[in-house]
Design an enzyme around this catalytic site. Structure first.
Site, PDB file in Angstrom:
ATOM      1  N   ALA A   1       5.028   5.055 -26.860  1.00 52.23           N
ATOM      2  CA  ALA A   1       5.718   6.129 -27.325  1.00 52.23           C
ATOM      3  C   ALA A   1       6.139   6.925 -26.000  1.00 52.23           C
ATOM      4  O   ALA A   1       5.766   6.717 -25.030  1.00 52.23           O
ATOM      5  CB  ALA A   1       4.609   6.958 -28.153  1.00 52.23           C
TER       6      ALA A   1
ATOM      7  N   GLY B   1       2.558   2.066 -27.873  1.00 54.66           N
ATOM      8  CA  GLY B   1       3.412   1.689 -29.034  1.00 54.66           C
ATOM      9  C   GLY B   1       4.008   0.466 -28.703  1.00 54.66           C
ATOM     10  O   GLY B   1       4.641  -0.038 -29.631  1.00 54.66           O
TER      11      GLY B   1
ATOM     12  N   GLU C   1       2.092  -2.135 -29.942  1.00 52.72           N
ATOM     13  CA  GLU C   1       1.818  -1.938 -31.236  1.00 52.72           C
ATOM     14  C   GLU C   1       2.929  -2.631 -32.146  1.00 52.72           C
ATOM     15  O   GLU C   1       2.740  -3.205 -33.335  1.00 52.72           O
ATOM     16  CB  GLU C   1       1.469  -0.585 -31.591  1.00 52.72           C
ATOM     17  CG  GLU C   1       0.231   0.057 -31.223  1.00 52.72           C
ATOM     18  CD  GLU C   1      -0.159   1.392 -31.427  1.00 52.72           C
ATOM     19  OE1 GLU C   1       0.733   2.150 -30.810  1.00 52.72           O
ATOM     20  OE2 GLU C   1      -0.849   1.835 -32.179  1.00 52.72           O
TER      21      GLU C   1
ATOM     22  N   GLU D   1      -3.252   4.258 -24.257  1.00 48.88           N
ATOM     23  CA  GLU D   1      -3.368   5.607 -24.713  1.00 48.88           C
ATOM     24  C   GLU D   1      -4.437   6.675 -24.178  1.00 48.88           C
ATOM     25  O   GLU D   1      -4.212   7.782 -24.044  1.00 48.88           O
ATOM     26  CB  GLU D   1      -3.239   5.734 -26.087  1.00 48.88           C
ATOM     27  CG  GLU D   1      -2.066   5.400 -26.979  1.00 48.88           C
ATOM     28  CD  GLU D   1      -1.786   3.810 -27.043  1.00 48.88           C
ATOM     29  OE1 GLU D   1      -2.810   3.078 -26.344  1.00 48.88           O
ATOM     30  OE2 GLU D   1      -0.963   3.345 -27.727  1.00 48.88           O
TER      31      GLU D   1
HETATM   32  N1  CAA Z   1       7.434   7.612 -22.029  1.00 48.02           N
HETATM   33  C1  CAA Z   1       8.162   8.471 -21.483  1.00 48.02           C
HETATM   34  N2  CAA Z   1       8.725   7.833 -20.141  1.00 48.02           N
HETATM   35  C2  CAA Z   1       8.283   6.852 -19.679  1.00 48.02           C
HETATM   36  C3  CAA Z   1       7.381   6.199 -20.321  1.00 48.02           C
HETATM   37  C4  CAA Z   1       6.754   6.733 -21.502  1.00 48.02           C
HETATM   38  N3  CAA Z   1       5.718   5.816 -22.230  1.00 48.02           N
HETATM   39  N4  CAA Z   1       7.016   4.883 -19.481  1.00 48.02           N
HETATM   40  C5  CAA Z   1       8.056   5.072 -18.372  1.00 48.02           C
HETATM   41  N5  CAA Z   1       8.891   6.227 -18.645  1.00 48.02           N
HETATM   42  C6  CAA Z   1       9.725   6.614 -17.467  1.00 48.02           C
HETATM   43  C7  CAA Z   1       9.159   7.370 -16.372  1.00 48.02           C
HETATM   44  O1  CAA Z   1       8.552   8.682 -16.624  1.00 48.02           O
HETATM   45  C8  CAA Z   1      10.084   7.139 -15.375  1.00 48.02           C
HETATM   46  O2  CAA Z   1      10.934   8.461 -15.601  1.00 48.02           O
HETATM   47  P1  CAA Z   1      11.534   9.053 -14.423  1.00 48.02           P
HETATM   48  O3  CAA Z   1      12.620   8.144 -13.724  1.00 48.02           O
HETATM   49  O4  CAA Z   1      12.346  10.273 -15.028  1.00 48.02           O
HETATM   50  O5  CAA Z   1      10.656   9.354 -13.381  1.00 48.02           O
HETATM   51  C9  CAA Z   1      11.105   5.875 -15.694  1.00 48.02           C
HETATM   52  O6  CAA Z   1      10.597   5.704 -16.998  1.00 48.02           O
HETATM   53  C10 CAA Z   1      10.595   4.804 -15.130  1.00 48.02           C
HETATM   54  O7  CAA Z   1       9.066   4.638 -14.924  1.00 48.02           O
HETATM   55  P2  CAA Z   1       8.159   4.310 -13.705  1.00 48.02           P
HETATM   56  O8  CAA Z   1       8.850   4.723 -12.420  1.00 48.02           O
HETATM   57  O9  CAA Z   1       6.921   4.484 -14.072  1.00 48.02           O
HETATM   58  O10 CAA Z   1       8.536   2.513 -13.887  1.00 48.02           O
HETATM   59  P3  CAA Z   1       7.573   1.516 -13.233  1.00 48.02           P
HETATM   60  O11 CAA Z   1       8.456   0.164 -13.536  1.00 48.02           O
HETATM   61  O12 CAA Z   1       7.022   1.953 -11.843  1.00 48.02           O
HETATM   62  O13 CAA Z   1       6.354   1.320 -14.357  1.00 48.02           O
HETATM   63  C11 CAA Z   1       5.427   1.114 -16.593  1.00 48.02           C
HETATM   64  C12 CAA Z   1       6.744   0.957 -15.671  1.00 48.02           C
HETATM   65  C13 CAA Z   1       4.136   0.442 -16.058  1.00 48.02           C
HETATM   66  C14 CAA Z   1       5.754   0.933 -17.971  1.00 48.02           C
HETATM   67  C15 CAA Z   1       4.831   2.864 -16.465  1.00 48.02           C
HETATM   68  O14 CAA Z   1       6.178   3.554 -16.552  1.00 48.02           O
HETATM   69  C16 CAA Z   1       3.950   3.197 -17.332  1.00 48.02           C
HETATM   70  O15 CAA Z   1       2.652   2.943 -17.201  1.00 48.02           O
HETATM   71  N6  CAA Z   1       4.649   3.847 -18.403  1.00 48.02           N
HETATM   72  C17 CAA Z   1       3.700   4.444 -19.468  1.00 48.02           C
HETATM   73  C18 CAA Z   1       2.824   3.434 -20.348  1.00 48.02           C
HETATM   74  C19 CAA Z   1       1.907   4.173 -21.218  1.00 48.02           C
HETATM   75  O16 CAA Z   1       0.910   5.001 -20.954  1.00 48.02           O
HETATM   76  N7  CAA Z   1       2.364   4.169 -22.612  1.00 48.02           N
HETATM   77  C20 CAA Z   1       1.331   4.659 -23.697  1.00 48.02           C
HETATM   78  C21 CAA Z   1       2.234   5.655 -24.297  1.00 48.02           C
HETATM   79  S1  CAA Z   1       1.235   6.464 -25.475  1.00 48.02           S
HETATM   80  C22 CAA Z   1       1.669   5.728 -27.069  1.00 48.02           C
HETATM   81  O17 CAA Z   1       2.269   4.550 -26.999  1.00 48.02           O
HETATM   82  C23 CAA Z   1       1.145   6.094 -28.198  1.00 48.02           C
HETATM   83  C24 CAA Z   1       1.146   5.341 -29.470  1.00 48.02           C
HETATM   84  O18 CAA Z   1       0.313   4.562 -29.873  1.00 48.02           O
HETATM   85  C25 CAA Z   1       2.111   5.295 -30.463  1.00 48.02           C
END
Ligand code: CAA
Length: 255
Positions: A63, A106, A109, A129
């Site tokens: 998400a 997500g 999921e 999460e």
């Molecule tokens: N939401 C919003 N923005 C996100 C994102 C997310 N889930 N994942 C990545 N981005 C954005 C980053 O903020 C970044 O934006 P900026 O360029 O503006 O800074 C851009 O995408 C690139 O991200 P990274 O620099 O982190 O890229 P990376 O290649 O080094 O890493 C990754 C990739 C491992 C996927 C890392 O981005 C990450 O860990 N993301 C978050 C994962 C996460 O915690 N997901 C759970 C979300 S909660 C959920 O999903 C609830 C549910 O059940 C519905």
């Protein structure tokens, strides 16, 4: 458009999430486009099987954290994201997830909404999460539990640690692991082979596995027996059995 609908070959559709700047994070635009796409595909009689995929390095990073960081519970209620998951959850045709790179939150999921998951050797799965102060909100606690059992699910959900494609396959979260550059081809080949099979029987099998799995065994067996008997009303049953007897390939019409 962040969700692209492409042809995956005869009777197969390919749904591609394409929001590279946010690692395919599922914001409301992506979720709404996915929902609309699946509604459309459900009623398109030319499509018998669907593959959903992301990009080379990321299937979907979950998400959109930035879009919900300041949200209040009432905002989350009003967003009603379950409305957009509904058409994927209830999608009546086989759905295969072709996962390269990260399938997180997500994203994991979404993959678990599919009926099969083909993962690249470097794919990574997680429900992170917990690390941002919430819990999975699109079926993660329940679908993971049912896929891998309590003790693996607890570790994934409570630690947020990533699971490799190989570990995911060993615990039953993934159908097949293939080299990264073969993921999409393998998923599409599988989809095309299923698309050649009788669609009413295919649809019934999906329904029985998904619905029956949550019923008491006796009730699920009755449901299966009735569905089995119903298959004898289809032209494809007559064609399939006649083709076997005549030692030729069947031509299934979907009737
Ligand atoms: N939401 C919003 N923005 C996100 C994102 C997310 N889930 N994942 C990545 N981005 C954005 C980053 O903020 C970044 O934006 P900026 O360029 O503006 O800074 C851009 O995408 C690139 O991200 P990274 O620099 O982190 O890229 P990376 O290649 O080094 O890493 C990754 C990739 C491992 C996927 C890392 O981005 C990450 O860990 N993301 C978050 C994962 C996460 O915690 N997901 C759970 C979300 S909660 C959920 O999903 C609830 C549910 O059940 C519905």
């Amino acid at each position: 458009m962040e969700v692209l609908l492409e042809s995956g070959g005869e009777c197969v559709a390919l749904v591609r999430i394409n929001r590279p700047e946010a690692r395919n994070a599922l914001n409301s635009a992506v979720r709404e486009q996915l929902a609309r796409t699946f509604v459309e595909l459900a009623s398109n009689d030319d499509i018998r099987c669907v593959v959903v995929t992301g990009m080379e390095k990321v299937f979907a990073a979950g998400a959109d954290i930035k879009a919900m960081a300041d949200a209040q519970p009432i905002d989350m209620i009003l967003r009603a994201s379950e409305r957009n998951w509904g058409p994927i959850k209830d999608f009546p045709k086989p759905l295969i997830a072709a996962v390269n790179g990260f399938a997180l939150g997500g994203g994991c999921e979404l993959a678990m909404h599919a009926d099969m998951i083909i993962a690249g050797a470097s794919a990574k799965f997680a429900q992170p999460e917990i690390r941002v102060g919430i819990i999975p909100g699109a079926g993660g606690t329940q679908r993971l539990l049912r896929a891998v059992g309590k003790f693996k699910a607890m570790k994934i959900l409570l630690t947020g640690e990533m699971v490799s494609a190989q570990e995911a396959e060993a615990m039953g979260l993934v159908t097949e692991v293939v080299p990264d550059d073969e993921v999409l081809d393998r998923a599409l080949a599988l989809a095309r082979s299923i698309a050649l099979l009788p669609p009413l029987a295919v649809r019934k099998i999906k329904e029985l596995v998904l619905q029956g799995g949550d019923l008491p065994l006796e009730a699920a067996l009755v449901m299966e027996r009735h569905a089995f008997q119903l298959m004898f009303a289809t032209a494809d049953q007559k064609e399939g059995m006649q083709a076997f007897i005549e030692k030729r390939s069947p031509n299934f019409t979907g009737l």
